[in-house]
Scaffold this active site. Structure first.
Site, PDB file in Angstrom:
ATOM      1  N   GLN A   1     -10.178  -3.729  -3.706  1.00  0.00           N
ATOM      2  CA  GLN A   1     -11.484  -3.207  -3.300  1.00  0.00           C
ATOM      3  C   GLN A   1     -12.522  -3.446  -4.399  1.00  0.00           C
ATOM      4  O   GLN A   1     -13.656  -3.838  -4.124  1.00  0.00           O
ATOM      5  CB  GLN A   1     -11.378  -1.710  -2.989  1.00  0.00           C
ATOM      6  CG  GLN A   1     -12.672  -1.111  -2.489  1.00  0.00           C
ATOM      7  CD  GLN A   1     -13.113  -1.705  -1.159  1.00  0.00           C
ATOM      8  OE1 GLN A   1     -12.326  -1.770  -0.223  1.00  0.00           O
ATOM      9  NE2 GLN A   1     -14.347  -2.168  -1.075  1.00  0.00           N
TER      10      GLN A   1
ATOM     11  N   ARG B   1       0.877  -1.179   0.000  1.00  0.00           N
ATOM     12  CA  ARG B   1       0.000   0.000   0.000  1.00  0.00           C
ATOM     13  C   ARG B   1       0.903   1.214   0.000  1.00  0.00           C
ATOM     14  O   ARG B   1       1.657   1.441   0.958  1.00  0.00           O
ATOM     15  CB  ARG B   1      -0.925  -0.007   1.221  1.00  0.00           C
ATOM     16  CG  ARG B   1      -1.672   1.296   1.425  1.00  0.00           C
ATOM     17  CD  ARG B   1      -2.799   1.204   2.435  1.00  0.00           C
ATOM     18  NE  ARG B   1      -3.949   0.517   1.869  1.00  0.00           N
ATOM     19  CZ  ARG B   1      -5.191   0.610   2.355  1.00  0.00           C
ATOM     20  NH1 ARG B   1      -5.439   1.347   3.420  1.00  0.00           N
ATOM     21  NH2 ARG B   1      -6.190  -0.040   1.787  1.00  0.00           N
TER      22      ARG B   1
ATOM     23  N   ARG C   1     -13.902  -8.654   1.166  1.00  0.00           N
ATOM     24  CA  ARG C   1     -12.466  -8.395   1.011  1.00  0.00           C
ATOM     25  C   ARG C   1     -11.663  -9.663   1.317  1.00  0.00           C
ATOM     26  O   ARG C   1     -10.620  -9.926   0.711  1.00  0.00           O
ATOM     27  CB  ARG C   1     -12.017  -7.255   1.949  1.00  0.00           C
ATOM     28  CG  ARG C   1     -12.596  -5.880   1.608  1.00  0.00           C
ATOM     29  CD  ARG C   1     -12.104  -5.373   0.268  1.00  0.00           C
ATOM     30  NE  ARG C   1     -10.661  -5.410   0.174  1.00  0.00           N
ATOM     31  CZ  ARG C   1      -9.839  -4.423   0.540  1.00  0.00           C
ATOM     32  NH1 ARG C   1     -10.332  -3.291   0.970  1.00  0.00           N
ATOM     33  NH2 ARG C   1      -8.530  -4.552   0.416  1.00  0.00           N
TER      34      ARG C   1
ATOM     35  N   HIS D   1      -7.248   0.785  -6.617  1.00  0.00           N
ATOM     36  CA  HIS D   1      -7.508  -0.084  -5.468  1.00  0.00           C
ATOM     37  C   HIS D   1      -8.210  -1.351  -5.997  1.00  0.00           C
ATOM     38  O   HIS D   1      -9.399  -1.573  -5.754  1.00  0.00           O
ATOM     39  CB  HIS D   1      -8.380   0.655  -4.455  1.00  0.00           C
ATOM     40  CG  HIS D   1      -8.361   0.058  -3.077  1.00  0.00           C
ATOM     41  ND1 HIS D   1      -7.637  -1.074  -2.748  1.00  0.00           N
ATOM     42  CD2 HIS D   1      -8.996   0.436  -1.920  1.00  0.00           C
ATOM     43  CE1 HIS D   1      -7.826  -1.355  -1.470  1.00  0.00           C
ATOM     44  NE2 HIS D   1      -8.638  -0.464  -0.951  1.00  0.00           N
TER      45      HIS D   1
ATOM     46  N   CYS E   1     -16.467   1.590   0.422  1.00  0.00           N
ATOM     47  CA  CYS E   1     -15.314   0.748   0.769  1.00  0.00           C
ATOM     48  C   CYS E   1     -14.935   0.863   2.234  1.00  0.00           C
ATOM     49  O   CYS E   1     -14.290  -0.023   2.774  1.00  0.00           O
ATOM     50  CB  CYS E   1     -14.134   1.115  -0.122  1.00  0.00           C
ATOM     51  SG  CYS E   1     -13.511   2.780   0.146  1.00  0.00           S
TER      52      CYS E   1
ATOM     53  N   ASP F   1     -17.334   7.028  -1.793  1.00  0.00           N
ATOM     54  CA  ASP F   1     -16.082   6.869  -1.048  1.00  0.00           C
ATOM     55  C   ASP F   1     -15.810   8.232  -0.408  1.00  0.00           C
ATOM     56  O   ASP F   1     -16.460   9.235  -0.737  1.00  0.00           O
ATOM     57  CB  ASP F   1     -14.952   6.462  -2.022  1.00  0.00           C
ATOM     58  CG  ASP F   1     -13.618   6.210  -1.326  1.00  0.00           C
ATOM     59  OD1 ASP F   1     -13.599   6.035  -0.088  1.00  0.00           O
ATOM     60  OD2 ASP F   1     -12.573   6.209  -2.020  1.00  0.00           O
TER      61      ASP F   1
HETATM   62  N1   CP Z   1     -11.490  -0.211   2.135  1.00  0.00           N
HETATM   63  C1   CP Z   1     -10.215  -0.259   2.578  1.00  0.00           C
HETATM   64  O1   CP Z   1      -9.273  -0.452   1.807  1.00  0.00           O
HETATM   65  O2   CP Z   1     -10.087  -0.081   3.911  1.00  0.00           O
HETATM   66  P1   CP Z   1      -8.724   0.101   4.695  1.00  0.00           P
HETATM   67  O3   CP Z   1      -8.109   1.386   4.245  1.00  0.00           O
HETATM   68  O4   CP Z   1      -9.095   0.131   6.134  1.00  0.00           O
HETATM   69  O5   CP Z   1      -7.833  -1.054   4.359  1.00  0.00           O
HETATM   70  N1  NVA Z   2     -10.010   6.614  -1.581  1.00  0.00           N
HETATM   71  C1  NVA Z   2      -9.653   6.223  -0.247  1.00  0.00           C
HETATM   72  C2  NVA Z   2      -9.880   4.778  -0.038  1.00  0.00           C
HETATM   73  C3  NVA Z   2      -9.627   4.290   1.354  1.00  0.00           C
HETATM   74  C4  NVA Z   2      -9.800   2.811   1.494  1.00  0.00           C
HETATM   75  C5  NVA Z   2      -8.213   6.579   0.031  1.00  0.00           C
HETATM   76  O1  NVA Z   2      -7.372   6.400  -0.847  1.00  0.00           O
HETATM   77  O2  NVA Z   2      -7.917   7.055   1.136  1.00  0.00           O
END
Ligand code: CP
Ligand code: NVA
Length: 309
Positions: free
Chosen positions: A132, A102, A293, A129, A265, A225
């Site tokens: 997701q 990440r 997930r 993502h 998400c 989101d």
């Molecule tokens: N939806 C999602 O990716 O959640 P987190 O950021 O908590 O992993």
């Molecule tokens: N769009 C959001 C998703 C979090 C899971 C971010 O990148 O923070």
């Protein structure tokens, strides 16, 4: 070797296969059948530069269920001035059989991919993502059954990583996807162009608008989101102003199809991008979505590591 940075790394048949496997894992879990321990003796690095609840826990559960070992590395402790991303990658590949990362910059994932001897899997970047999107699509499959691909999906909010990957996934499956964003917050042009091409090739349709009511009309799946993705905190004040009118309220949601479900998400910010009476209503499937997930992560691991890596 296979890397998984974008959902478009998959062919439509592969995407469908993953969703079907994820559904098997969901049903198997209920019947308490055992998983095949294909990751026995394998270590998976989880390198995270940003916070996470769902991605972290669901991936670790998936690795465990397949008999492997997951090791979490807080990227905020080791990257930056302490060590280069290149050195981090070259260390992790010596210990581990795959790296689930990440990061802020998608280009960092590309960099890791170009130098790594083990598969890189995207756990979220600024522009994608895919894990997701898989869970979102599985939630639709779970809820609507085999007919899920004929449902109309409307995303209301930011043209961010989550909406981009979801649009790509819908396009691959030949679905109908619409996105409403405020002007200036659209899915980036380059990715949008690809999404349109993929949708045309697979018999789906995609469209965009700046009017939420237009996108939501007759939608079967309404998705949103956060308006302020991780890393964009400095833009928060401006974004809250610019996204005014984009909250998925009960009134807006009522303009969707009567059978519509709501997805997010998570984490969600109630009364900002969605009102409590929508996210906490029976139409909301956000916790099923979170649960998915784990099944989709298991399906991805099985697909990428079963006799391949
Ligand atoms: N939806 C999602 O990716 O959640 P987190 O950021 O908590 O992993
Ligand atoms: N769009 C959001 C998703 C979090 C899971 C971010 O990148 O923070």
């Amino acid at each position: 070797m296979n890397h998984f940075l974008d959902i478009t790394d998959l062919e439509p048949a592969e995407l469908l296969h993953l969703l079907k496997r994820a559904e098997v894992f969901r049903k198997k879990r209920k019947s308490e059948e055992l998983y095949n321990p294909i990751l026995q003796g394998k270590n998976m690095a989880m390198f995270f530069e940003k916070p996470s609840l769902r991605t972290k826990v669901s991936f670790e559960c998936a690795v465990n269920m397949l008999g492997g070992n997951a090791i979490f590395i807080d990227g905020r402790e080791v990257s930056g001035t302490r060590e280069t991303l290149s050195d981090i990658t070259h260390n992790l590949e010596r210990f581990c059989d795959g790296i689930f990362a990440r990061v802020f910059l998608h280009s960092d994932l590309e960099k890791m991919k170009s130098i790594s001897r083990v598969p890189i899997i995207n756990a979220l970047s600024d522009s994608a993502h895919p894990m997701q999107a898989l869970a979102d699509l599985q939630t639709m499959y779970w809820h609507f059954g085999e007919d899920f691909r004929s449902q109309k999906v409307a995303f209301i909010g930011d043209g961010c990583n989550v909406s981009t990957s979801l649009a790509e996934g819908c396009a691959l499956l030949g679905m109908h996807f619409t996105i409403a964003t405020p002007p200036g917050y659209e899915i980036p042009q380059k990715q949008w162009h690809t999404i349109v091409e993929i949708a045309e090739k697979n018999g789906g349709s995609v469209s965009k608008t700046s009017i939420p009511q237009e996108a939501i009309a007759e939608a079967n799946v309404v998705v949103t989101d956060t308006w302020v993705s991780m890393g964009l905190e400095a833009e928060r004040t401006q974004r809250l102003l610019d996204f005014s009118g984009f909250t998925v309220t009960k009134e807006l949601f009522s303009q969707a199809h009567t059978n519509a479900i709501f997805l997010h998400c998570l984490p969600a910010y109630r009364e900002i991008e969605v009102s409590s009476d929508v996210i906490d209503s029976t139409a909301s499937k956000v916790f099923e979505e979170a649960e998915c997930r784990m099944y989709t992560a298991t399906a991805v691991l099985e697909y990428f590591f079963n006799n391949k890596n």
